[in-house]
Design a protein around this motif. Structure first.
Motif, mmCIF file in Angstrom:
data_model
loop_
_atom_site.group_PDB
_atom_site.id
_atom_site.type_symbol
_atom_site.label_atom_id
_atom_site.label_comp_id
_atom_site.label_asym_id
_atom_site.label_seq_id
_atom_site.Cartn_x
_atom_site.Cartn_y
_atom_site.Cartn_z
ATOM 1 N N GLU A 108 0.820 -1.212 0.000
ATOM 2 C CA GLU A 108 0.000 0.000 0.000
ATOM 3 C C GLU A 108 0.854 1.263 0.000
ATOM 4 O O GLU A 108 0.448 2.284 -0.554
ATOM 5 C CB GLU A 108 -0.934 -0.007 1.206
ATOM 6 N N HIS A 109 1.992 1.178 0.647
ATOM 7 C CA HIS A 109 2.884 2.344 0.741
ATOM 8 C C HIS A 109 4.274 1.938 0.260
ATOM 9 O O HIS A 109 5.161 1.612 1.055
ATOM 10 C CB HIS A 109 2.945 2.866 2.181
ATOM 11 N N PRO A 110 4.471 1.956 -1.057
ATOM 12 C CA PRO A 110 5.750 1.491 -1.612
ATOM 13 C C PRO A 110 6.917 2.319 -1.079
ATOM 14 O O PRO A 110 6.829 3.541 -0.902
ATOM 15 C CB PRO A 110 5.566 1.703 -3.119
ATOM 16 N N ARG A 111 8.018 1.643 -0.834
ATOM 17 C CA ARG A 111 9.219 2.318 -0.381
ATOM 18 C C ARG A 111 10.403 1.775 -1.168
ATOM 19 O O ARG A 111 10.362 0.664 -1.710
ATOM 20 C CB ARG A 111 9.446 2.132 1.116
ATOM 21 N N THR A 112 11.456 2.577 -1.250
ATOM 22 C CA THR A 112 12.677 2.151 -1.919
ATOM 23 C C THR A 112 13.841 2.966 -1.389
ATOM 24 O O THR A 112 13.667 4.120 -0.959
ATOM 25 C CB THR A 112 12.567 2.314 -3.447
ATOM 26 N N ASP A 113 14.989 2.325 -1.378
ATOM 27 C CA ASP A 113 16.210 3.062 -1.046
ATOM 28 C C ASP A 113 17.050 3.312 -2.298
ATOM 29 O O ASP A 113 18.177 3.803 -2.211
ATOM 30 C CB ASP A 113 17.028 2.299 0.004
ATOM 31 N N ASP A 114 16.471 2.944 -3.463
ATOM 32 C CA ASP A 114 17.127 3.236 -4.738
ATOM 33 C C ASP A 114 16.703 4.631 -5.191
ATOM 34 O O ASP A 114 15.955 4.787 -6.157
ATOM 35 C CB ASP A 114 16.750 2.180 -5.774
ATOM 36 N N ALA A 115 17.126 5.620 -4.460
ATOM 37 C CA ALA A 115 16.725 7.005 -4.720
ATOM 38 C C ALA A 115 17.907 7.924 -4.442
ATOM 39 O O ALA A 115 18.778 7.607 -3.627
ATOM 40 C CB ALA A 115 15.521 7.394 -3.856
ATOM 41 N N SER A 116 17.915 9.041 -5.121
ATOM 42 C CA SER A 116 19.004 10.007 -4.940
ATOM 43 C C SER A 116 18.457 11.415 -5.037
ATOM 44 O O SER A 116 17.432 11.671 -5.692
ATOM 45 C CB SER A 116 20.104 9.808 -5.993
ATOM 46 N N VAL A 117 19.145 12.319 -4.384
ATOM 47 C CA VAL A 117 18.738 13.720 -4.342
ATOM 48 C C VAL A 117 19.198 14.406 -5.633
ATOM 49 O O VAL A 117 20.313 14.178 -6.109
ATOM 50 C CB VAL A 117 19.331 14.418 -3.107
ATOM 51 N N ARG A 118 18.336 15.232 -6.172
ATOM 52 C CA ARG A 118 18.656 15.985 -7.389
ATOM 53 C C ARG A 118 18.266 17.452 -7.213
ATOM 54 O O ARG A 118 17.433 17.797 -6.372
ATOM 55 C CB ARG A 118 17.894 15.419 -8.598
ATOM 56 N N ALA A 119 18.895 18.290 -8.039
ATOM 57 C CA ALA A 119 18.543 19.711 -8.108
ATOM 58 C C ALA A 119 18.984 20.221 -9.471
ATOM 59 O O ALA A 119 19.882 19.644 -10.103
ATOM 60 C CB ALA A 119 19.207 20.515 -6.990
ATOM 61 N N ASN A 120 18.370 21.265 -9.905
ATOM 62 C CA ASN A 120 18.794 21.868 -11.173
ATOM 63 C C ASN A 120 20.118 22.595 -10.978
ATOM 64 O O ASN A 120 20.369 23.178 -9.915
ATOM 65 C CB ASN A 120 17.736 22.845 -11.674
ATOM 66 N N PHE A 121 20.928 22.576 -12.007
ATOM 67 C CA PHE A 121 22.202 23.294 -11.945
ATOM 68 C C PHE A 121 22.550 23.820 -13.336
ATOM 69 O O PHE A 121 22.071 23.305 -14.351
ATOM 70 C CB PHE A 121 23.326 22.390 -11.404
ATOM 71 N N ILE A 122 23.340 24.858 -13.346
ATOM 72 C CA ILE A 122 23.773 25.466 -14.610
ATOM 73 C C ILE A 122 25.263 25.712 -14.552
ATOM 74 O O ILE A 122 25.839 25.940 -13.488
ATOM 75 C CB ILE A 122 23.035 26.802 -14.891
ATOM 76 N N GLU A 123 25.884 25.634 -15.715
ATOM 77 C CA GLU A 123 27.292 25.985 -15.823
ATOM 78 C C GLU A 123 27.398 27.480 -16.114
ATOM 79 O O GLU A 123 26.702 28.012 -16.976
ATOM 80 C CB GLU A 123 27.964 25.177 -16.933
ATOM 81 N N ILE A 124 28.256 28.150 -15.371
ATOM 82 C CA ILE A 124 28.451 29.585 -15.540
ATOM 83 C C ILE A 124 29.635 29.801 -16.474
ATOM 84 O O ILE A 124 30.764 29.378 -16.173
ATOM 85 C CB ILE A 124 28.689 30.276 -14.193
ATOM 86 N N ALA A 125 29.366 30.434 -17.609
ATOM 87 C CA ALA A 125 30.403 30.723 -18.596
ATOM 88 C C ALA A 125 30.307 32.187 -18.986
ATOM 89 O O ALA A 125 29.204 32.728 -19.119
ATOM 90 C CB ALA A 125 30.244 29.839 -19.830
ATOM 91 N N PRO A 126 31.432 32.868 -19.149
ATOM 92 C CA PRO A 126 31.390 34.285 -19.564
ATOM 93 C C PRO A 126 30.900 34.415 -20.999
ATOM 94 O O PRO A 126 31.067 33.497 -21.812
ATOM 95 C CB PRO A 126 32.848 34.737 -19.423
#
Length: 402
Positions: free
Chosen positions: A41-59
């Motif tokens: 009823e309440h699926p769980r997993t430890d096959d998970a990772s934290v993500r966030a958006n990121f950008i490369e800063i270039a002049p």
């Protein structure tokens, strides 16, 4: 030796032990069943990772780095200075572009003044053309008048000549009669006088005819002169019209000059780069004094405004996961902290292991695996209460869908 019979107390203890064993096994089975139901009823997993958006800063412009206040793995606020490039070349370029733009405006002003003077000259030439045209008409009228005068003078000369001839013939007829005294001397004198008067009239008419012809020649010359003057005026007017410049060419250069100014201003603004959002700096491996190249990444910014967890669930569990479902999140490094999240999306595709293609046809292995492993699909979970000090991209997480 005979075995002693069990006492009532031994029998009671055995009975109690069996009951406890049965209760323990039943409780374990019940607990296991509850766990299985809860897991379903309440699926769980430890096959998970934290993500966030990121950008490369270039002049976006090249130059020497004069400021680099950020540090690797440091937090920066939105609008904070990331780095600065030597702005002097771009300041000079902006001044040059502004100077070129101002020079063009002055050229336009001078051209308008010149055009005004040329237009006045063209108007004067046009007036001269009108005057010359009027002169031609006047000369034409003078020629017609002179021709009429010549005709009248010719007629008068012809009449005077005829009268002179007549009077001379009369004199010649009566002169022989004087000897025979058929006529008097007075008649002869009168005839001579008439001849002399006719001769004077004829001479006068001839002179008038010559004068009329001279006037006709003069009128013709005036007409030719007026025609030449008109042609010259027409030529000058046409030249004046063609020499009138236009500012169209200069005006067409205005957008290009303005674009150069805007481009120079933009390049100057690009010498200073600020953080577009609250972020962590990572992968910073340069220092002040380095030469920046357009498009070459200098470091990376991790967007801390929104954090996600990508959890890979078996396909059999997906029927219990829905968009908007609440999720309990735990970080492997801090299992005592519970975070809340919401399911944002469920993946619709992963690359299959048997997805090989050969010569445009599926390539199917001849072997058959007796044990089938279910596929895992990524579930995107948005974290509602992230702790910026604990969340890192790639950190392992445990998720439980509620």
């Amino acid at each position: 030796m005979a075995t002693p019979e069990p006492t009532p107390e031994d029998l009671k203890r055995k009975r109690t032990g069996r009951i406890i064993a049965i209760v323990a096994v039943s409780a374990a089975i019940l607990f296991l069943a509850l766990v299985v139901i809860q897991t379903q009823e309440h699926p769980r997993t430890d096959d998970a990772s934290v993500r966030a958006n990121f950008i490369e800063i270039a002049p976006e412009v090249s130059g020497k780095l004069t400021e680099l206040p950020v540090k690797d793995n440091a937090f920066v606020k939105k609008g904070g200075l990331l780095f600065a490039i030597d702005p002097r070349p771009y300041e000079y370029a902006l001044q040059q572009a502004l100077s070129d733009q101002e020079a063009l405006e002055q050229q336009i002003i001078d051209a308008k003044r010149k055009i005004a003077a040329q237009s006045s000259a063209a108007q004067a030439a046009k007036a001269n053309v009108h005057t010359s045209t009027t002169g031609i008409k006047t000369a034409s009228s003078s020629i017609d008048l002179a021709k009429a005068t010549v005709v009248r003078a010719q007629a008068a000369a012809d009449a005077a000549k005829a009268n002179l001839t007549l009077q001379t013939n009369n004199l010649h007829r009566i002169e022989p009669l004087l000897k025979k005294q058929y006529v008097t001397v007075e008649q002869i004198d009168q005839a001579n006088t008439t001849v002399r008067v006719a001769q004077g009239t004829y001479d006068e008419s001839e002179a008038a005819l010559l004068e009329a012809k001279a006037q006709l020649d003069e009128a013709i010359l005036r007409h030719e002169a007026a025609g030449a003057a008109a042609a010259e005026s027409e030529a000058k007017f046409g030249q004046a019209i063609h020499t009138i410049d236009t500012v169209d060419t200069l005006m067409s250069e205005r957008p290009a000059k303005a674009a150069k100014v805007l481009s120079a201003q933009l390049d100057l603004e690009r010498c200073k780069v600020v953080a577009p959002f609250d972020a962590y700096v990572t992968n910073l491996n340069i220092s002040e004094g380095a030469y920046a190249h357009p498009g070459a990444a200098m470091f990376t910014l991790i967007d801390t405004r929104t954090w996600y967890v990508i959890a890979n669930y078996r396909e059999a569990k997906l029927r219990h996961i829905h968009i908007g479902s609440h999720v309990d999140l735990y970080l492997m490094g801090h299992p005592e902290r519970r975070f809340s999240g919401l399911v944002e999306s469920v993946g619709f595709g992963v690359f299959p292991e048997d997805g090989k293609v050969s010569d445009g046809l599926p390539n199917i292995d001849r072997t058959l695996n007796w044990v089938h492993l279910s596929s895992r699909f990524p579930v995107r979970i948005r974290v509602e209460n992230p702790d910026l000090d604990l969340f890192r991209i790639g950190a392992t997480a445990v998720t439980v869908v509620r």
